[in-house]
Write a protein that holds these residues in place. Structure first.
Motif, mmCIF file in Angstrom:
data_model
loop_
_atom_site.group_PDB
_atom_site.id
_atom_site.type_symbol
_atom_site.label_atom_id
_atom_site.label_comp_id
_atom_site.label_asym_id
_atom_site.label_seq_id
_atom_site.Cartn_x
_atom_site.Cartn_y
_atom_site.Cartn_z
ATOM 1 N N THR A 7 -28.006 28.256 -20.625
ATOM 2 C CA THR A 7 -27.206 27.117 -21.051
ATOM 3 C C THR A 7 -27.443 26.882 -22.532
ATOM 4 O O THR A 7 -28.451 27.305 -23.092
ATOM 5 C CB THR A 7 -27.563 25.843 -20.264
ATOM 6 O OG1 THR A 7 -28.948 25.563 -20.454
ATOM 7 C CG2 THR A 7 -27.256 26.003 -18.789
ATOM 8 N N GLY A 8 -26.532 26.200 -23.139
ATOM 9 C CA GLY A 8 -26.661 25.914 -24.557
ATOM 10 C C GLY A 8 -25.598 24.931 -24.981
ATOM 11 O O GLY A 8 -24.933 24.311 -24.157
ATOM 12 N N SER A 9 -25.430 24.804 -26.277
ATOM 13 C CA SER A 9 -24.420 23.887 -26.806
ATOM 14 C C SER A 9 -23.859 24.464 -28.101
ATOM 15 O O SER A 9 -24.450 25.364 -28.706
ATOM 16 C CB SER A 9 -25.029 22.506 -27.054
ATOM 17 O OG SER A 9 -26.121 22.610 -27.947
ATOM 18 N N ASP A 11 -22.934 23.530 -31.901
ATOM 19 C CA ASP A 11 -23.222 22.491 -32.892
ATOM 20 C C ASP A 11 -21.982 22.176 -33.724
ATOM 21 O O ASP A 11 -20.904 22.735 -33.519
ATOM 22 C CB ASP A 11 -24.430 22.859 -33.749
ATOM 23 C CG ASP A 11 -24.191 24.070 -34.644
ATOM 24 O OD1 ASP A 11 -23.030 24.466 -34.858
ATOM 25 O OD2 ASP A 11 -25.189 24.634 -35.126
ATOM 26 N N LEU A 16 -23.476 28.646 -31.689
ATOM 27 C CA LEU A 16 -24.018 28.550 -30.346
ATOM 28 C C LEU A 16 -25.527 28.368 -30.426
ATOM 29 O O LEU A 16 -26.220 29.142 -31.076
ATOM 30 C CB LEU A 16 -23.687 29.824 -29.553
ATOM 31 C CG LEU A 16 -24.290 29.942 -28.160
ATOM 32 C CD1 LEU A 16 -23.787 28.831 -27.249
ATOM 33 C CD2 LEU A 16 -23.974 31.301 -27.562
ATOM 34 N N ARG A 17 -26.045 27.345 -29.764
ATOM 35 C CA ARG A 17 -27.483 27.079 -29.703
ATOM 36 C C ARG A 17 -27.903 27.190 -28.248
ATOM 37 O O ARG A 17 -27.473 26.401 -27.410
ATOM 38 C CB ARG A 17 -27.821 25.672 -30.218
ATOM 39 C CG ARG A 17 -27.377 25.390 -31.620
ATOM 40 C CD ARG A 17 -28.214 26.149 -32.597
ATOM 41 N NE ARG A 17 -27.697 25.912 -33.952
ATOM 42 C CZ ARG A 17 -28.278 26.333 -35.021
ATOM 43 N NH1 ARG A 17 -29.394 27.035 -34.936
ATOM 44 N NH2 ARG A 17 -27.767 26.087 -36.199
ATOM 45 N N ASP A 19 -30.430 26.820 -25.131
ATOM 46 C CA ASP A 19 -31.461 25.830 -24.826
ATOM 47 C C ASP A 19 -32.871 26.416 -24.803
ATOM 48 O O ASP A 19 -33.817 25.754 -25.222
ATOM 49 C CB ASP A 19 -31.179 25.146 -23.481
ATOM 50 C CG ASP A 19 -29.933 24.271 -23.540
ATOM 51 O OD1 ASP A 19 -29.562 23.835 -24.643
ATOM 52 O OD2 ASP A 19 -29.339 24.032 -22.484
ATOM 53 N N PHE A 37 -16.619 26.525 -20.920
ATOM 54 C CA PHE A 37 -16.700 25.099 -21.198
ATOM 55 C C PHE A 37 -15.560 24.389 -20.486
ATOM 56 O O PHE A 37 -14.527 24.996 -20.200
ATOM 57 C CB PHE A 37 -16.663 24.812 -22.702
ATOM 58 C CG PHE A 37 -15.464 25.379 -23.410
ATOM 59 C CD1 PHE A 37 -14.332 24.618 -23.605
ATOM 60 C CD2 PHE A 37 -15.470 26.688 -23.874
ATOM 61 C CE1 PHE A 37 -13.228 25.139 -24.242
ATOM 62 C CE2 PHE A 37 -14.372 27.217 -24.516
ATOM 63 C CZ PHE A 37 -13.244 26.444 -24.699
#
Length: 83
Positions: A7-9, A11, A16-17, A19, A37
């Protein structure tokens, strides 16, 4: 090719970051990324209770039980119309 789900997010700059680090990678080769998403903003379900709230409630219930502040089971059903 090996697949790993993480999983990530994304910014503010569109980067892509992830987790957590992906362990077990022995080389620094290129990877393929598929980003999933939601298409629309998900509505918050009012019936969802956070883990923190559940833990706090269980802790209170345990403290009340230890202090003898219990309701007999027969009284718990009073006023509940169950069919």
């Amino acid at each position: 090719m090996k697949a790993v789900e993480v999983t990530g997010s994304i910014d503010e700059q569109g980067n892509l970051r992830i987790d957590e680090p992906i362990l077990g990678m022995t080389n620094q080769s290129k990877v393929r990324v598929i980003v999933l998403f939601p298409e629309a903003i998900e509505e918050v379900d009012p019936d969802d209770t956070s883990i923190e709230e559940v833990k706090a409630s269980l802790k209170r219930a345990l403290q009340e039980a230890k202090a003898g502040q219990r309701i007999p089971l027969s009284q718990m059903w009073e006023g509940i119309d169950a069919e």
